[in-house]
Enzyme design. Sequence first.
Site, short mmCIF file in Angstrom:
data_model
loop_
_atom_site.label_atom_id
_atom_site.label_comp_id
_atom_site.label_asym_id
_atom_site.label_seq_id
_atom_site.Cartn_x
_atom_site.Cartn_y
_atom_site.Cartn_z
N LYS A 83 28.69 31.01 45.40
CA LYS A 83 29.54 32.09 45.91
C LYS A 83 28.64 33.07 46.67
CE LYS A 83 33.59 33.13 43.19
NZ LYS A 83 34.06 34.00 42.11
C1 E4P Z 1 37.46 34.58 41.96
O1 E4P Z 1 36.67 33.68 42.14
C2 E4P Z 1 37.20 35.76 41.10
O2 E4P Z 1 36.41 35.36 40.01
C3 E4P Z 1 38.41 36.36 40.49
O3 E4P Z 1 39.60 35.73 40.89
C4 E4P Z 1 38.41 37.86 40.51
O4 E4P Z 1 39.64 38.35 40.11
P1 E4P Z 1 39.90 39.80 39.48
O5 E4P Z 1 40.51 40.64 40.53
O6 E4P Z 1 40.89 39.53 38.37
O7 E4P Z 1 38.58 40.31 38.98
#
Ligand code: E4P
Length: 214
Positions: A83
Amino acid sequence: MKIFIDSANIREIREAASLGVIDGVTTNPTLISKENKPAIELLKEICSIVPGPVSAEAISMELDPMVEEARQLSKIAKNIIIKIPLIKEGLKAVRILSAEGIKTNFTLCFSASQALLVAKSGADYVSAFIGRLDDISQVGMDLIKDIKTIYKNYGFKTQIIVASIRNPVHVVDAALIGADVATVPFAVIEQLIKHPLTDVGIQRFLEDYKKIPK
Ligand code: E4P
C-alpha cells in the site's frame, strides 16, 4: 466481485477465511496497532492463512525510503501487495516498484482525479475510501461510479477496491456498480450473512420438526 477482509486480527481473519468467501486481506497501520504484535510477524501469519492478496502499508513519505520499505515488505510473502500513499512520491515509487514486479495498492484515494493518475501509474489497485467521504457529507459511492466510468472508458487495468466500508449496503452498492473488490470489516461480513426472516424461518422449521412422529 472479490471480497477482502479489512482487518489485522488473526481470529477474525481465520473465521472469515473458514467461510470460504474471502479472497484477500487489507491492513493498515491503525489496524495493525490494535494487535500488539510486531508488524512483520503479524503480516507473515496473515499471509499463511489467506493465499490471496494481503495489503501491507509503507509508512515512509520520501521516495528512496518508501521504495526500500516496499522491497522489504514484499519479501514477507509472495502474496504481499504494497500500500502506497497517494502523494507525489508515491507515484514515483510505484513506477520503480512496478518495473521490479512488486504489486501496489494506492491508499487514501478520495477523488476521481487521483484515481485517474493511479491508473496511469500502472498500480495494481486503488483503494477509494467511501465511508470517510460519507462522514463529511459527500456520497462516497459516487466516487466509485466515477472511477468505474473512467477506467472503463480507457480500459485501465487497475482494480478498484471499495474501502472504508461501514455497512452491508455499501457492499451491495459496490457490487451493483461493478467494483472489482470490496474490503469489508469483520463485523460487516457478519451482517452480510444475517437476515431476520432466515432466523425466524429456521426457528419455525426446528419447532415443526419436533412435531413429526418418530
Ligand atoms: C482500506 O484498505 C483501509 O484499511 C480501510 O478500509 C480504512 O477504513 P476506515 O475508514 O474504516 O479506517
